[in-house]
Design a protein around this motif. Structure first.
Motif, PDB file in Angstrom:
ATOM      1  N   PRO A 160       0.735  -1.233   0.090  1.00 19.56           N
ATOM      2  CA  PRO A 160       0.147  -0.065   0.027  1.00 19.56           C
ATOM      3  C   PRO A 160       0.936   1.350   0.018  1.00 19.56           C
ATOM      4  O   PRO A 160       0.522   2.272  -0.634  1.00 19.56           O
ATOM      5  N   LEU A 161       2.049   1.441   0.792  1.00 18.80           N
ATOM      6  CA  LEU A 161       2.833   2.540   0.803  1.00 18.80           C
ATOM      7  C   LEU A 161       3.471   2.833  -0.589  1.00 18.80           C
ATOM      8  O   LEU A 161       3.533   3.932  -0.995  1.00 18.80           O
ATOM      9  N   PHE A 162       3.920   1.800  -1.239  1.00 19.45           N
ATOM     10  CA  PHE A 162       4.452   1.850  -2.655  1.00 19.45           C
ATOM     11  C   PHE A 162       3.506   2.498  -3.452  1.00 19.45           C
ATOM     12  O   PHE A 162       3.764   3.324  -4.388  1.00 19.45           O
ATOM     13  N   THR A 163       2.430   2.008  -3.654  1.00 17.88           N
ATOM     14  CA  THR A 163       1.280   2.151  -4.639  1.00 17.88           C
ATOM     15  C   THR A 163       0.926   3.774  -4.395  1.00 17.88           C
ATOM     16  O   THR A 163       0.714   4.496  -5.285  1.00 17.88           O
ATOM     17  N   ALA A 164       0.478   4.065  -3.022  1.00 22.73           N
ATOM     18  CA  ALA A 164       0.237   5.483  -2.713  1.00 22.73           C
ATOM     19  C   ALA A 164       1.374   6.449  -3.206  1.00 22.73           C
ATOM     20  O   ALA A 164       0.908   7.469  -3.555  1.00 22.73           O
ATOM     21  N   LYS A 165       2.569   6.009  -2.929  1.00 24.61           N
ATOM     22  CA  LYS A 165       3.618   7.223  -3.343  1.00 24.61           C
ATOM     23  C   LYS A 165       3.759   7.230  -4.902  1.00 24.61           C
ATOM     24  O   LYS A 165       3.811   8.480  -5.587  1.00 24.61           O
ATOM     25  N   VAL A 166       3.441   6.010  -5.532  1.00 21.77           N
ATOM     26  CA  VAL A 166       3.618   6.146  -7.195  1.00 21.77           C
ATOM     27  C   VAL A 166       2.654   7.134  -7.538  1.00 21.77           C
ATOM     28  O   VAL A 166       2.647   7.818  -8.412  1.00 21.77           O
ATOM     29  N   LEU A 185       3.104  10.902  -7.073  1.00 16.26           N
ATOM     30  CA  LEU A 185       4.296  11.220  -7.840  1.00 16.26           C
ATOM     31  C   LEU A 185       3.838  11.215  -9.399  1.00 16.26           C
ATOM     32  O   LEU A 185       4.249  12.092 -10.189  1.00 16.26           O
ATOM     33  N   CYS A 186       2.732  10.420  -9.493  1.00 16.38           N
ATOM     34  CA  CYS A 186       2.218  10.205 -11.203  1.00 16.38           C
ATOM     35  C   CYS A 186       0.853   9.640 -11.065  1.00 16.38           C
ATOM     36  O   CYS A 186       0.605   8.483 -11.225  1.00 16.38           O
ATOM     37  N   SER A 187       0.137  10.796 -11.081  1.00 17.79           N
ATOM     38  CA  SER A 187      -1.466  10.362 -10.901  1.00 17.79           C
ATOM     39  C   SER A 187      -1.924   9.536 -12.043  1.00 17.79           C
ATOM     40  O   SER A 187      -2.928   8.729 -11.637  1.00 17.79           O
ATOM     41  N   ASP A 188      -1.511   9.354 -13.195  1.00 19.12           N
ATOM     42  CA  ASP A 188      -1.871   8.747 -14.251  1.00 19.12           C
ATOM     43  C   ASP A 188      -1.107   7.535 -14.530  1.00 19.12           C
ATOM     44  O   ASP A 188      -1.201   6.687 -15.324  1.00 19.12           O
ATOM     45  N   CYS A 189      -0.408   7.047 -13.279  1.00 17.98           N
ATOM     46  CA  CYS A 189       0.360   5.807 -13.530  1.00 17.98           C
ATOM     47  C   CYS A 189      -0.365   4.599 -12.804  1.00 17.98           C
ATOM     48  O   CYS A 189      -1.335   4.948 -11.931  1.00 17.98           O
ATOM     49  N   ASP A 190      -0.162   3.516 -13.449  1.00 12.99           N
ATOM     50  CA  ASP A 190      -0.721   2.264 -12.863  1.00 12.99           C
ATOM     51  C   ASP A 190       0.237   1.420 -12.113  1.00 12.99           C
ATOM     52  O   ASP A 190       1.226   1.292 -12.677  1.00 12.99           O
ATOM     53  N   VAL A 191      -0.180   0.650 -10.808  1.00 11.11           N
ATOM     54  CA  VAL A 191       0.549  -0.048 -10.247  1.00 11.11           C
ATOM     55  C   VAL A 191       0.140  -1.661 -10.550  1.00 11.11           C
ATOM     56  O   VAL A 191      -1.111  -1.929 -10.113  1.00 11.11           O
ATOM     57  N   GLU A 192       0.775  -2.442 -10.893  1.00 14.62           N
ATOM     58  CA  GLU A 192       0.388  -3.755 -11.073  1.00 14.62           C
ATOM     59  C   GLU A 192       1.257  -4.848 -10.208  1.00 14.62           C
ATOM     60  O   GLU A 192       2.293  -4.442  -9.965  1.00 14.62           O
ATOM     61  N   TYR A 193       0.317  -5.505  -9.321  1.00 13.84           N
ATOM     62  CA  TYR A 193       0.914  -6.174  -8.167  1.00 13.84           C
ATOM     63  C   TYR A 193       0.935  -7.614  -8.323  1.00 13.84           C
ATOM     64  O   TYR A 193      -0.114  -8.142  -8.692  1.00 13.84           O
ATOM     65  N   ALA A 194       1.870  -8.324  -7.971  1.00 10.28           N
ATOM     66  CA  ALA A 194       1.852  -9.765  -7.772  1.00 10.28           C
ATOM     67  C   ALA A 194       2.932 -10.477  -6.660  1.00 10.28           C
ATOM     68  O   ALA A 194       3.841  -9.628  -6.403  1.00 10.28           O
ATOM     69  N   PHE A 246       9.430   1.075   6.736  1.00 11.36           N
ATOM     70  CA  PHE A 246       8.697   0.471   5.776  1.00 11.36           C
ATOM     71  C   PHE A 246       8.292   1.730   4.549  1.00 11.36           C
ATOM     72  O   PHE A 246       8.681   1.541   3.475  1.00 11.36           O
ATOM     73  N   LYS A 247       8.012   2.666   5.170  1.00  9.79           N
ATOM     74  CA  LYS A 247       7.639   3.870   4.413  1.00  9.79           C
ATOM     75  C   LYS A 247       8.714   4.605   3.572  1.00  9.79           C
ATOM     76  O   LYS A 247       8.679   4.714   2.303  1.00  9.79           O
ATOM     77  N   PRO A 248      10.015   4.834   4.214  1.00  9.09           N
ATOM     78  CA  PRO A 248      10.979   5.447   3.518  1.00  9.09           C
ATOM     79  C   PRO A 248      11.662   4.553   2.448  1.00  9.09           C
ATOM     80  O   PRO A 248      11.651   5.076   1.326  1.00  9.09           O
ATOM     81  N   GLU A 249      11.511   3.310   2.437  1.00  5.30           N
ATOM     82  CA  GLU A 249      11.986   2.315   1.746  1.00  5.30           C
ATOM     83  C   GLU A 249      10.921   2.289   0.641  1.00  5.30           C
ATOM     84  O   GLU A 249      11.281   2.394  -0.636  1.00  5.30           O
ATOM     85  N   ALA A 250       9.755   2.087   0.716  1.00  7.70           N
ATOM     86  CA  ALA A 250       8.732   2.057  -0.201  1.00  7.70           C
ATOM     87  C   ALA A 250       8.625   3.349  -1.043  1.00  7.70           C
ATOM     88  O   ALA A 250       8.567   3.523  -2.336  1.00  7.70           O
ATOM     89  N   ASP A 251       8.765   4.477  -0.355  1.00  6.00           N
ATOM     90  CA  ASP A 251       8.808   5.847  -1.117  1.00  6.00           C
ATOM     91  C   ASP A 251       9.874   5.877  -1.931  1.00  6.00           C
ATOM     92  O   ASP A 251       9.852   6.382  -3.265  1.00  6.00           O
ATOM     93  N   ALA A 252      11.025   5.541  -1.472  1.00  3.09           N
ATOM     94  CA  ALA A 252      12.208   5.582  -2.260  1.00  3.09           C
ATOM     95  C   ALA A 252      12.248   4.686  -3.500  1.00  3.09           C
ATOM     96  O   ALA A 252      12.585   5.122  -4.694  1.00  3.09           O
ATOM     97  N   ALA A 253      11.896   3.570  -3.457  1.00  2.00           N
ATOM     98  CA  ALA A 253      11.480   2.509  -4.593  1.00  2.00           C
ATOM     99  C   ALA A 253      10.332   3.341  -5.607  1.00  2.00           C
ATOM    100  O   ALA A 253      10.721   3.048  -6.757  1.00  2.00           O
ATOM    101  N   ALA A 254       9.452   3.820  -4.925  1.00  2.00           N
ATOM    102  CA  ALA A 254       8.333   4.496  -5.837  1.00  2.00           C
ATOM    103  C   ALA A 254       9.139   5.674  -6.567  1.00  2.00           C
ATOM    104  O   ALA A 254       8.804   5.857  -7.910  1.00  2.00           O
ATOM    105  N   GLN A 255       9.748   6.549  -6.099  1.00  2.00           N
ATOM    106  CA  GLN A 255      10.570   7.555  -6.657  1.00  2.00           C
ATOM    107  C   GLN A 255      11.569   7.143  -7.806  1.00  2.00           C
ATOM    108  O   GLN A 255      11.421   7.657  -8.804  1.00  2.00           O
ATOM    109  N   MET A 256      12.224   6.054  -7.467  1.00  2.00           N
ATOM    110  CA  MET A 256      13.279   5.440  -8.460  1.00  2.00           C
ATOM    111  C   MET A 256      12.395   4.917  -9.723  1.00  2.00           C
ATOM    112  O   MET A 256      12.831   5.325 -10.657  1.00  2.00           O
TER     113      MET A 256
END
Length: 364
Positions: free
Chosen positions: A61-67, A70-79, A283-293
Motif C-alpha cells: 500500500p505504501l508503494f502504491t500510494a507514493k507512485v 508522484l504520477c497520478s495517471d500511472c498504474d501499479v500492477e501487483y503480484a 517501511f515508508k522510507p523504503e517504499a517511497d524511495a523505490a516508488a520515486q526511483m
C-alpha cells in the motif's frame, strides 16, 4: 459490376489493407506481440512471499500510494510470489506481456530470477531491485545497509547478555535463506559483532520459515544442552516466533532472542520479555524511495541524486543503490521507534494478553 471491375476493386481493397497492416507493424516494430504501446505508464511491484507480514501490510500500500502521488495517471500492477521462485519468474514474464515499463522486484531467489530480468530488460523494461539485490542487469537497488542490520542484531544480543557476554558463552545462530543475498549480509554483520566475544556453538539456516527455525532450535538444544545456551540470534522475526515456541516448550526462559522486521507479534514478544530485540527497517522510507526511483525511470529522469552509492550483485553487476539506515528496537525505545511514526498503535500492541506487560513497560 462486371468481372474485370470486381477484380480491380478487390485488388485495391487488398492493397489498402496491406498498407494499413504494414503501418501498424511499423509503429510497433520494436515490440513483441502482446506488449503494450510505448505510452504505457504502468509499474509492476513483485514481492516474494505473503508469510512476512510487512509486504502485504506495509510495502504494497505504501508503494502504491507514493507512485500515485508522484504520477497520478500511472498504474501499479501487483503480484506476490508466495515463496515460489518459479512463480515469480512467470510473474515477471506476465508483467512484460502486459506492457509494464518498470518492474520493482524483491526477489524470492536472487540467482534464479536473473534470466527473467535479462529477458525483461532486453524488451526495454527497467528493473529496480527492492529490499533484496537481484542478479542481472537491474537499473537500481533500494534497501537498507544489511551488514549494519546484522551488526545491530549481534550487538543487541551482546547488550542483553551484559557481563555474561564472554568467549565461554554459547550462542545459537539461525540465519536466513542462503538464496537471499541479504541473508549473507545479515550473517556477515552478526559475526562481525559476535565473533571473539561469544562462542557460536550452533549455526544453521532457518530458510526464513518459523517451522524450520523451530526444528533447528530443537536440534541445537539437543546438541548443546538446554542449560548451556546463553542466547539466540534469529535473523528475522518470523523465525524468532518459531524459536520462541521451541524455547518455551523446552522450559528455557530468560535468554535473549533477536529478530528483524518489527512484526507486530515480535513487538508483543519484546513487551512480554520472550524476545529481546528486533531491527526496524522503516517501511515508508523504503517504499517511497523505490516508488520515486521507479517513476524517475519511467519518465526518463536521472536517478543519480537518489542512488548515492553502488552495490555489486551476485552476478557481478554494479548497481546504483540507495541504502537506508536501520534501527534496533528493544522494550526501551518502542515508543520512539514505532509508536511515534504510527507504525503501530498502543491498542494494536497492547491486546488483553499483553495488557499487564504493556503497563509494566510504560506503554499504557
Amino acid at each position: 459490376m462486371n468481372a474485370t471491375m470486381r477484380r480491380v476493386v478487390i485488388g485495391a481493397t487488398a492493397v489498402s489493407m496491406a498498407l494499413s497492416i504494414a503501418a501498424c507493424g511499423k509503429a510497433g516494430d520494436d515490440k513483441d506481440a502482446g506488449s503494450s504501446n510505448s505510452d504505457s505508464k504502468s509499474i509492476a511491484l513483485l514481492l516474494p512471499d505473503s508469510v512476512t507480514a510487512r509486504y502485504e501490510k506495509f510495502d504494497k500500500p505504501l508503494f502504491t500510494a507514493k507512485v500515485k502521488e508522484l504520477c497520478s495517471d500511472c498504474d501499479v500492477e501487483y503480484a506476490n510470489a508466495a515463496a515460489d521462485a518459479a512463480k515469480q519468474a512467470q510473474q515477471v514474464s506476465s508483467m512484460v506481456t502486459k506492457g509494464v515499463k518498470v518492474i520493482v522486484i524483491s526477489a524470492q531467489d536472487s540467482a534464479a530470477i536473473k534470466s527473467s530480468i535479462k529477458a525483461a530488460v532486453a524488451k526495454g523494461v527497467k528493473v529496480v531491485a527492492y529490499d533484496r539485490l537481484a542478479q542481472g542487469p537491474v537499473s537500481a537497488y533500494v534497501s537498507f545497509d544489511n551488514v549494519k542490520v546484522g551488526e545491530l542484531q549481534g550487538q543487541s544480543l551482546l547488550d542483553a547478555l551484559g557481563a555474561k557476554a564472554t568467549p565461554a558463552a554459547k550462542v545459537v545462530m539461525i540465519n536466513g535463506d542462503d538464496q537471499d543475498p541479504n541473508a549473507a549480509q545479515f550473517k556477515e554483520g552478526a559475526h562481525k559483532a559476535l565473533d571473539g566475544k561469544v562462542t557460536i556453538a550452533y549455526e544453521q539456516s532457518g530458510l526464513w520459515k518459523d517451522t524450520v527455525a523451530a526444528e533447528k532450535m530443537s536440534a541445537a538444544i539437543t546438541q548443546i544442552g538446554a542449560k548451556n545456551i546463553a542466547g539466540v540470534y534469529s535473523a528475522n522475526d518470523g523465525m524468532a516466533g518459531g524459536i520462541a515456541n521451541t524455547l518455551k516448550g523446552a522450559g528455557i526462559g530468560n535468554i535473549p532472542l533477536t529478530g528483524q522486521d518489527a512484526e507486530l507479534a515480535a513487538v508483543q514478544r519484546i513487551v512480554a520479555g520472550t524476545q529481546f530485540s528486533t531491527v526496524f527497517k522503516a517501511f515508508k522510507p523504503e517504499a517511497d524511495a523505490a516508488a520515486q526511483m521507479a517513476v524517475n525511470l519511467l519518465q526518463g529522469k536521472d536517478i543519480k541524486s537518489l542512488a548515492t552509492t553502488e552495490q555489486t550483485s551476485g552476478s557481478g553487476d554494479k548497481v546504483p543503490s540507495q541504502l537506508l539506515t536501520p534501527v534496533s528496537v528493544t522494550k526501551a525505545n518502542i515508543k520512539d521507534a514505532l509508536l511515534k511514526d504510527k507504525v503501530y498503535t498502543v491498542s494494536e500492541i497492547c491486546t488483553a494478553q499483553y495488557a499487564a506487560a504493556c503497563k509494566a513497560a510504560g506503554l499504557q
